[in-house]
Design an enzyme around this catalytic site. Structure first.
Site, PDB file in Angstrom:
ATOM      1  N   GLY A   9      55.315  39.387  47.241  1.00 27.50           N
ATOM      2  CA  GLY A   9      54.417  40.374  47.822  1.00 27.50           C
ATOM      3  C   GLY A   9      53.727  39.845  49.063  1.00 27.50           C
ATOM      4  O   GLY A   9      53.404  38.659  49.148  1.00 27.50           O
ATOM      5  N   GLU A  29      53.738  32.812  42.344  1.00 28.39           N
ATOM      6  CA  GLU A  29      54.275  32.041  41.226  1.00 28.39           C
ATOM      7  C   GLU A  29      55.792  32.144  41.138  1.00 28.39           C
ATOM      8  O   GLU A  29      56.482  31.141  40.916  1.00 28.39           O
ATOM      9  CB  GLU A  29      53.633  32.482  39.914  1.00 28.39           C
ATOM     10  CG  GLU A  29      54.056  31.618  38.743  1.00 28.39           C
ATOM     11  CD  GLU A  29      53.421  32.038  37.427  1.00 28.39           C
ATOM     12  OE1 GLU A  29      53.352  31.195  36.516  1.00 28.39           O
ATOM     13  OE2 GLU A  29      53.011  33.196  37.312  1.00 28.39           O
ATOM     14  N   ASP A  65      45.911  38.200  44.074  1.00 33.66           N
ATOM     15  CA  ASP A  65      45.287  38.252  42.751  1.00 33.66           C
ATOM     16  C   ASP A  65      44.461  37.013  42.427  1.00 33.66           C
ATOM     17  O   ASP A  65      43.689  37.025  41.467  1.00 33.66           O
ATOM     18  CB  ASP A  65      46.351  38.436  41.668  1.00 33.66           C
ATOM     19  CG  ASP A  65      46.956  39.823  41.675  1.00 33.66           C
ATOM     20  OD1 ASP A  65      46.242  40.769  42.037  1.00 33.66           O
ATOM     21  OD2 ASP A  65      48.138  39.957  41.319  1.00 33.66           O
ATOM     22  N   MET A  82      44.031  46.391  42.118  1.00 38.79           N
ATOM     23  CA  MET A  82      45.153  45.588  41.664  1.00 38.79           C
ATOM     24  C   MET A  82      44.676  44.501  40.698  1.00 38.79           C
ATOM     25  O   MET A  82      43.525  44.096  40.718  1.00 38.79           O
ATOM     26  CB  MET A  82      45.882  44.968  42.852  1.00 38.79           C
ATOM     27  CG  MET A  82      46.741  45.973  43.607  1.00 38.79           C
ATOM     28  SD  MET A  82      47.691  45.198  44.931  1.00 38.79           S
ATOM     29  CE  MET A  82      48.847  46.544  45.300  1.00 38.79           C
ATOM     30  N   GLY A  83      45.599  44.038  39.889  1.00 40.55           N
ATOM     31  CA  GLY A  83      45.305  43.022  38.886  1.00 40.55           C
ATOM     32  C   GLY A  83      46.136  43.264  37.653  1.00 40.55           C
ATOM     33  O   GLY A  83      45.669  43.885  36.703  1.00 40.55           O
ATOM     34  N   ARG A  84      47.372  42.793  37.667  1.00 42.00           N
ATOM     35  CA  ARG A  84      48.294  43.018  36.542  1.00 42.00           C
ATOM     36  C   ARG A  84      47.855  42.241  35.310  1.00 42.00           C
ATOM     37  O   ARG A  84      47.807  42.773  34.204  1.00 42.00           O
ATOM     38  CB  ARG A  84      49.712  42.603  36.952  1.00 42.00           C
ATOM     39  CG  ARG A  84      50.718  42.588  35.805  1.00 42.00           C
ATOM     40  CD  ARG A  84      52.093  42.195  36.283  1.00 42.00           C
ATOM     41  NE  ARG A  84      52.711  43.270  37.035  1.00 42.00           N
ATOM     42  CZ  ARG A  84      53.470  44.223  36.495  1.00 42.00           C
ATOM     43  NH1 ARG A  84      53.684  44.236  35.188  1.00 42.00           N
ATOM     44  NH2 ARG A  84      53.997  45.157  37.236  1.00 42.00           N
ATOM     45  N   ARG A 132      35.911  61.425  38.702  1.00 43.48           N
ATOM     46  CA  ARG A 132      37.064  61.347  39.587  1.00 43.48           C
ATOM     47  C   ARG A 132      37.565  59.905  39.649  1.00 43.48           C
ATOM     48  O   ARG A 132      36.767  58.960  39.651  1.00 43.48           O
ATOM     49  CB  ARG A 132      36.700  61.811  40.997  1.00 43.48           C
ATOM     50  CG  ARG A 132      36.315  63.287  41.081  1.00 43.48           C
ATOM     51  CD  ARG A 132      37.541  64.177  40.918  1.00 43.48           C
ATOM     52  NE  ARG A 132      37.209  65.580  41.099  1.00 43.48           N
ATOM     53  CZ  ARG A 132      36.783  66.384  40.153  1.00 43.48           C
ATOM     54  NH1 ARG A 132      36.632  65.904  38.916  1.00 43.48           N
ATOM     55  NH2 ARG A 132      36.512  67.652  40.392  1.00 43.48           N
ATOM     56  N   HIS A 138      48.219  49.703  47.349  1.00 45.83           N
ATOM     57  CA  HIS A 138      48.659  48.717  48.322  1.00 45.83           C
ATOM     58  C   HIS A 138      47.775  48.626  49.559  1.00 45.83           C
ATOM     59  O   HIS A 138      47.976  47.739  50.396  1.00 45.83           O
ATOM     60  CB  HIS A 138      50.108  49.012  48.744  1.00 45.83           C
ATOM     61  CG  HIS A 138      51.104  48.631  47.684  1.00 45.83           C
ATOM     62  ND1 HIS A 138      51.374  49.444  46.609  1.00 45.83           N
ATOM     63  CD2 HIS A 138      51.856  47.521  47.521  1.00 45.83           C
ATOM     64  CE1 HIS A 138      52.276  48.862  45.832  1.00 45.83           C
ATOM     65  NE2 HIS A 138      52.577  47.697  46.359  1.00 45.83           N
TER      66      HIS A 138
END
Length: 341
Positions: A10, A103, A127, A169-171, A265, A271
């Protein structure tokens, strides 16, 4: 010495500053030649490269993205592998490659380095989840973008008396949510490391509303309610077979509205957090890492990468960046939680 540079995985604000720093230092002090592989490992396998000199890197440190392009190509698939990479390097008289990535990229670099290839690395992820380094460039920019967006959401939320949810974001980790949520004064921060009940979320929302505030919630895309077994996803799988996360904010909004009566809302930032101009902090960090990684290549410290420890740039092995995500510690979340509701 001719050195190759690639960016893989990414994109992140600051990639161009790393490239610029390595090229300028190498040419100024030692007269090195540089080439850039286009689109990550794909460019190495397909022998798609461009010259990198002062002209090519002029003024790029303030640009987002990467001038080299990037991809999530696995260098061991298809026509790849260590023998193919050696062939490309030998034909183009490249003595080492600087690998800039997260990674997955660094895992591939370690495997190739173990096969004897002359590789050094720079960690990259917005991240901030690589355990070998205190901070990665791109993280500060992502946090600033998220914070700015939440500041804007607050003004429209205040105008209408709405509860606003910002999905960031933040898996697997919640660093972006934690930092941006604290900066924006969020009334609840929901992260993957902390499963939370809907009752608790409702309590925080109601508490803020009862004090005359328009509640603001920030949620990581990988957050799970305590009733969920997996993160919410409705967008299929990516190229690596992982679920494409996103939409947890839209899942929470109607439940909050139904249970509290507060119009709610949700906005997914997505992205936009990766794009645009890097912050000054990220430009400086990326520049320092770019200069330092060149020294690793010149000293032939193969299989090593640069990292930030405190305010110092240090050298660590690829293996230190792998297999151990840097998650938000309980103490950091407890610290922020005092301000919820």
């Amino acid at each position: 010495m001719r050195i190759g540079i690639l960016t893989s995985g990414g994109d992140a604000p600051g990639l161009n500053a790393v490239i610029r720093a390595a090229v300028l230092k190498g040419q100024t002090l030692n007269g090195q030649e540089f080439v850039g592989f286009k689109n990550g490992w794909k460019g190495v396998i397909e022998e798609d490269l461009i010259p990198l000199g002062r002209h090519e890197v002029r003024g790029i440190s303030k640009q987002g993205g990467t001038i080299l392009g990037t991809s999530r190509t696995n260098p061991f698939e298809g026509n790849g592998g260590p023998d193919r990479i050696r062939e490309v390097m030998a034909r183009n008289e490249i003595e080492s490659i600087i690998v800039i990535g997260g990674e997955g990229t660094l895992a591939a670099a370690k495997r190739l380095s173990d096969e004897g290839l002359p590789l050094v690395g720079v960690p990259k992820t917005i991240d901030n989840d690589i355990s070998a380094t205190d901070y990665t460039f791109g993280f500060d920019t992502a946090v600033q973008i998220a914070t700015d967006s939440m500041d804007r959401l607050r003004t429209t939320g205040d105008s209408h008396g709405r509860c606003m949810i910002a999905e960031v974001m933040g898996r697997h980790v919640g660093w972006i949510a934690l930092h941006s949520g604290m900066a924006a004064g969020a009334h609840a921060i929901l992260i993957p490391e902390q499963k939370t009940s809907m009752d608790q979320i409702i309590e925080w929302v109601t508490s803020a509303h009862d004090r005359g505030r328009a509640p603001l919630i920030v949620v990581s895309e990988g957050f799970e309610l305590d009733t969920m077994d997996d993160p919410h996803h409705e967008r299929g799988l990516d190229a690596f077979g992982r679920p494409r996360l996103g939409g947890i904010g839209e899942k929470l909004a109607p439940v909050i509205e139904e249970r509290t009566g507060i119009e709610t809302r949700a906005t997914t930032l997505g992205h936009i957090q990766r794009g645009g101009t890097p912050t000054s902090y990220d430009r400086v960090l990326a520049t320092r890492l770019g200069m330092a990684v060149l020294d690793l290549a010149l000293d032939k410290q193969w299989g090593q990468m640069v990292a930030l420890h405190g305010t110092d740039i240090v050298t660590v092995g690829f293996e230190e960046a792998l297999g151990n995500l840097k998650t938000v510690p309980q103490a950091r979340y407890d610290e922020a939680r005092i301000l919820f509701g």
